[in-house]
Design a protein around this motif. Structure first.
Motif, PDB file in Angstrom:
ATOM      1  N   ARG A  26       0.830  -1.261  -0.031  1.00 52.51           N
ATOM      2  CA  ARG A  26      -0.070   0.077   0.132  1.00 52.51           C
ATOM      3  C   ARG A  26       0.940   1.117  -0.108  1.00 52.51           C
ATOM      4  N   ASN A  27       2.206   1.222  -0.115  1.00 60.75           N
ATOM      5  CA  ASN A  27       2.933   2.406  -0.122  1.00 60.75           C
ATOM      6  C   ASN A  27       3.144   2.685  -1.676  1.00 60.75           C
ATOM      7  N   LEU A  28       2.646   3.953  -2.123  1.00 55.30           N
ATOM      8  CA  LEU A  28       2.395   4.147  -3.272  1.00 55.30           C
ATOM      9  C   LEU A  28       3.051   5.666  -3.584  1.00 55.30           C
ATOM     10  N   THR A  29       3.706   5.998  -4.564  1.00 57.87           N
ATOM     11  CA  THR A  29       4.139   7.398  -4.921  1.00 57.87           C
ATOM     12  C   THR A  29       3.205   7.781  -6.220  1.00 57.87           C
ATOM     13  N   TRP A  30       2.949   9.050  -5.756  1.00 61.36           N
ATOM     14  CA  TRP A  30       1.794   9.971  -6.584  1.00 61.36           C
ATOM     15  C   TRP A  30       2.710  11.227  -7.216  1.00 61.36           C
ATOM     16  N   THR A  31       2.972  10.919  -8.398  1.00 59.71           N
ATOM     17  CA  THR A  31       3.458  12.090  -8.930  1.00 59.71           C
ATOM     18  C   THR A  31       2.346  13.173  -9.882  1.00 59.71           C
ATOM     19  N   ALA A  32       2.468  14.409  -9.091  1.00 63.69           N
ATOM     20  CA  ALA A  32       1.480  15.466  -9.362  1.00 63.69           C
ATOM     21  C   ALA A  32       2.446  16.578 -10.390  1.00 63.69           C
ATOM     22  N   GLY A  33       2.278  17.758  -9.913  1.00 57.61           N
ATOM     23  CA  GLY A  33       2.750  18.770 -10.768  1.00 57.61           C
ATOM     24  C   GLY A  33       3.599  19.604  -9.655  1.00 57.61           C
ATOM     25  N   GLU A  72       9.022   4.503 -12.176  1.00 53.74           N
ATOM     26  CA  GLU A  72       9.511   5.544 -10.908  1.00 53.74           C
ATOM     27  C   GLU A  72       8.094   5.860 -10.115  1.00 53.74           C
ATOM     28  N   THR A  73       6.974   5.720 -10.572  1.00 54.56           N
ATOM     29  CA  THR A  73       6.003   5.983  -9.591  1.00 54.56           C
ATOM     30  C   THR A  73       4.816   4.935  -9.941  1.00 54.56           C
ATOM     31  N   GLU A  74       3.783   5.059  -9.132  1.00 58.90           N
ATOM     32  CA  GLU A  74       2.826   4.016  -9.068  1.00 58.90           C
ATOM     33  C   GLU A  74       1.525   4.793  -9.870  1.00 58.90           C
ATOM     34  N   ILE A  75       1.409   6.121  -9.374  1.00 62.07           N
ATOM     35  CA  ILE A  75       0.031   6.806  -9.596  1.00 62.07           C
ATOM     36  C   ILE A  75       0.690   8.030 -10.090  1.00 62.07           C
ATOM     37  N   ALA A  76      -0.050   8.732 -11.103  1.00 66.12           N
ATOM     38  CA  ALA A  76       0.276   9.992 -11.872  1.00 66.12           C
ATOM     39  C   ALA A  76      -0.871  10.841 -12.181  1.00 66.12           C
ATOM     40  N   TRP A  77      -0.660  12.200 -11.942  1.00 62.39           N
ATOM     41  CA  TRP A  77      -1.707  12.798 -12.920  1.00 62.39           C
ATOM     42  C   TRP A  77      -1.216  12.992 -14.165  1.00 62.39           C
ATOM     43  N   GLY A  78      -2.292  13.065 -15.275  1.00 66.07           N
ATOM     44  CA  GLY A  78      -2.137  13.181 -16.562  1.00 66.07           C
ATOM     45  C   GLY A  78      -3.081  14.148 -17.270  1.00 66.07           C
ATOM     46  N   LEU A  79      -2.679  14.369 -18.450  1.00 70.51           N
ATOM     47  CA  LEU A  79      -3.804  15.074 -19.570  1.00 70.51           C
ATOM     48  C   LEU A  79      -4.080  14.497 -20.650  1.00 70.51           C
ATOM     49  N   PRO A  80      -5.218  14.136 -20.994  1.00 69.39           N
ATOM     50  CA  PRO A  80      -5.779  13.321 -21.930  1.00 69.39           C
ATOM     51  C   PRO A  80      -4.576  13.405 -23.177  1.00 69.39           C
ATOM     52  N   PRO A  81      -4.538  14.398 -23.779  1.00 73.89           N
ATOM     53  CA  PRO A  81      -3.508  14.679 -25.250  1.00 73.89           C
ATOM     54  C   PRO A  81      -2.304  13.840 -24.846  1.00 73.89           C
ATOM     55  N   PHE A  82      -1.510  14.045 -23.619  1.00 74.31           N
ATOM     56  CA  PHE A  82      -0.452  13.491 -23.328  1.00 74.31           C
ATOM     57  C   PHE A  82      -0.584  12.006 -23.220  1.00 74.31           C
ATOM     58  N   ILE A  83      -1.456  11.483 -22.351  1.00 74.29           N
ATOM     59  CA  ILE A  83      -1.650  10.217 -21.956  1.00 74.29           C
ATOM     60  C   ILE A  83      -1.907   9.456 -23.298  1.00 74.29           C
ATOM     61  N   VAL A 122      -3.829   8.296 -13.696  1.00 70.58           N
ATOM     62  CA  VAL A 122      -3.185   7.105 -14.362  1.00 70.58           C
ATOM     63  C   VAL A 122      -2.536   6.430 -13.426  1.00 70.58           C
ATOM     64  N   ALA A 123      -2.236   5.026 -13.838  1.00 80.19           N
ATOM     65  CA  ALA A 123      -1.385   4.036 -12.951  1.00 80.19           C
ATOM     66  C   ALA A 123      -0.647   3.161 -13.813  1.00 80.19           C
ATOM     67  N   ASN A 124       0.339   2.872 -13.420  1.00 79.59           N
ATOM     68  CA  ASN A 124       1.100   1.661 -14.099  1.00 79.59           C
ATOM     69  C   ASN A 124       0.292   0.466 -13.994  1.00 79.59           C
ATOM     70  N   ALA A 125       0.421  -0.237 -14.959  1.00 82.43           N
ATOM     71  CA  ALA A 125      -0.295  -1.704 -15.164  1.00 82.43           C
ATOM     72  C   ALA A 125       0.033  -2.585 -14.172  1.00 82.43           C
ATOM     73  N   LYS A 126       1.349  -2.436 -13.705  1.00 86.02           N
ATOM     74  CA  LYS A 126       1.791  -3.586 -12.772  1.00 86.02           C
ATOM     75  C   LYS A 126       1.270  -3.202 -11.302  1.00 86.02           C
ATOM     76  N   VAL A 127       0.926  -2.228 -11.019  1.00 88.77           N
ATOM     77  CA  VAL A 127       0.133  -1.929  -9.643  1.00 88.77           C
ATOM     78  C   VAL A 127      -0.922  -2.755  -9.316  1.00 88.77           C
ATOM     79  N   PRO A 128      -0.826  -3.674  -8.305  1.00 86.42           N
ATOM     80  CA  PRO A 128      -1.844  -4.851  -7.979  1.00 86.42           C
ATOM     81  C   PRO A 128      -3.071  -4.245  -7.969  1.00 86.42           C
TER      82      PRO A 128
END
Length: 339
Positions: free
Chosen positions: A39-46, A90-101, A277-283
């Motif tokens: 349950r230890n996650l990193t959330w990359t924001a802005g 490098e991070t499990e969770i991140a903020w993103g924007l649809p054009p870049f995602i 968004v999240a990395n596919a490998k996060v459980p």
């Protein structure tokens, strides 16, 4: 009995208790769900001082209040580079924007390679608005007038790697100019953090503050407190041009800013949706519980930031061309948002 034998018996008994205790602990851990140990996650924001950083912090508090097993660390990031950090785990969770995602997932500009581990968790969390802020007494009434004047200007935004600088460069391209053109006329292009941009604007070292922020943007508010400003509208042809890159038309709604002098009117601009968004490998169970904590507490989500006041969970699952994370998908099915 020989005291030596008594000590030996005690030592043997203590070892047995120690081994038994260790065995029970291992057995207990074995029956726990694997995800409960992850349950230890990193959330990359802005950037610090920007909307994403604050919003992620608010969500972390909300999620932890509903599920104390989560320990989520929010770290600075930027709209474009967040996708690559996610792909590289490098991070499990991140903020993103649809054009870049979508561009990252498909390996399109500004990305060189496909990011196949990109998974949608939640879309529709308000929007970031492109905001072209200038002093209230600035002589030009439109962005077009500024570039057609060919006069020296001082303009600033955040460094490359984020959506702000990317959108600003697209605007420069539309008006057939460049950073070098600005500098050749004696002007400046300043690429620093939101906090530094607000200071540069207030100190009159910079006249144009360009940002891609949720409204109201904290750094815009801070800058306008020390120096009255107005936000210039985007012309229709510029909006249509930017729509070609996946941005959508929108407005900075009237009443959004107290110290913006044209605050009494809607200001045409372009927007992008805030997306998690999240990395596919996060459980799957981890992402499921993360998502459930938000979709089960819509009123609390809407209170995290003014940008989320109209959040509708029905919009959360919509993002063309990028698959949902299985954990998020299960949470949405349980909530009746997917069939």
């Amino acid at each position: 009995m020989d005291p030596t034998l008594i000590d030996t018996f005690k030592e043997v008994r203590m070892r047995r208790f120690t081994i038994l205790g260790l065995g029970l602990a291992l057995a207990f851990a074995a029956v726990l769900p694997g995800e409960a140990q992850n349950r230890n996650l990193t959330w990359t924001a802005g950037q610090v001082g920007g909307g994403w950083y604050t919003q992620a912090g608010g969500f972390v508090e909300l999620i932890k209040s509903k599920d104390p097993s989560f320990n989520i660390k929010v770290v600075p990031g930027a709209g474009i580079q967040n996708m690559t950090k996610l792909q590289q785990a490098e991070t499990e969770i991140a903020w993103g924007l649809p054009p870049f995602i979508v561009a990252a997932y498909q390996g399109q500009d500004p990305y060189k390679d496909k990011h196949p581990d990109m998974r949608l968790v939640m879309n529709g969390l308000g929007f970031v608005h492109s905001q072209w802020a200038v002093p209230a007494d600035y002589p030009y009434k439109s962005i077009r007038e500024i570039f057609e004047s060919k006069k020296a200007i001082t303009i600033g935004t955040t460094p490359p790697g984020g959506s702000d600088e990317w959108v600003m460069r697209k605007i420069f391209d539309f008006y057939k100019t460049s950073y070098n053109d600005v500098r050749s006329r004696g002007g400046k292009v300043i690429l620093v953090s939101y906090t530094d941009l607000a200071n540069q604007y207030r100190d009159r070292n910079m006249d144009i503050f360009f940002s891609n922020l949720a409204v109201p943007g904290a750094s815009i508010q801070e800058a306008s407190l020390g120096r009255k400003m107005k936000i210039l509208p985007m012309d229709e042809d510029l909006i249509k041009y930017l729509e070609g890159f996946g941005l959508a038309r929108g407005v900075v709604s009237k009443g959004s800013y107290k110290d913006v002098v044209n605050n009494d009117q809607d200001i045409p601009t372009v927007v992008m949706a805030n997306t998690i968004v999240a990395n596919a490998k996060v459980p799957a169970d981890v992402v499921h519980d993360f998502t459930r904590a938000l979709v089960s507490n819509v009123d609390a989500v809407r209170k995290v930031h003014p940008a989320f006041k109209d959040f509708d969970p029905k919009d959360a699952v919509r993002l063309a061309n990028v698959p949902l994370h299985p954990g998020a998908e299960r949470a949405y099915r349980e909530a009746g948002l997917l069939k």
